[in-house]
Design an enzyme around this catalytic site. Sequence first.
Site, PDB file in Angstrom:
ATOM      1  N   HIS A  46       4.525  -2.797   1.769  1.00 14.40           N
ATOM      2  CA  HIS A  46       4.377  -3.811   0.734  1.00 14.40           C
ATOM      3  C   HIS A  46       5.645  -3.751   0.022  1.00 14.40           C
ATOM      4  O   HIS A  46       6.444  -2.932   0.045  1.00 14.40           O
ATOM      5  CB  HIS A  46       3.084  -3.572   0.189  1.00 14.40           C
ATOM      6  CG  HIS A  46       2.922  -2.403  -0.934  1.00 14.40           C
ATOM      7  ND1 HIS A  46       3.494  -2.303  -1.991  1.00 14.40           N
ATOM      8  CD2 HIS A  46       2.212  -1.204  -0.262  1.00 14.40           C
ATOM      9  CE1 HIS A  46       3.075  -0.931  -2.408  1.00 14.40           C
ATOM     10  NE2 HIS A  46       2.557  -0.534  -1.689  1.00 14.40           N
ATOM     11  N   ALA A  47       5.640  -4.393  -1.177  1.00 16.12           N
ATOM     12  CA  ALA A  47       6.826  -4.339  -2.000  1.00 16.12           C
ATOM     13  C   ALA A  47       7.524  -3.153  -2.585  1.00 16.12           C
ATOM     14  O   ALA A  47       8.680  -2.715  -2.241  1.00 16.12           O
ATOM     15  CB  ALA A  47       6.445  -5.275  -3.412  1.00 16.12           C
TER      16      ALA A  47
END
Length: 89
Positions: A15-16
């Site tokens: 994810h980010a």
Amino acid sequence: MIVREFVINNKSGLHARPATLWVQTASRYQSSIRLKKANREVDGKSLLAILSLGLSAGSSVEVTIDGSDEAAASGELAKLIADLAEKGE
């Protein structure tokens, strides 16, 4: 050229935050870094491209590294993936 298979073993995938760490690490090297999942291949130094692959926990991704510092890049990226899993990122 080095081609490796990585399994994303951290609980939330790339994810980010983990993807940002990947891009920061990959960008330190001159070598070309490409990620491939299924039939999609993206630039391994582009945050948006990596996020577009949707690499969740347990995903397998093929990483191709080509260039003068490919061995160092491969080792550092493998260490990053292991560290993310270990820390529970």
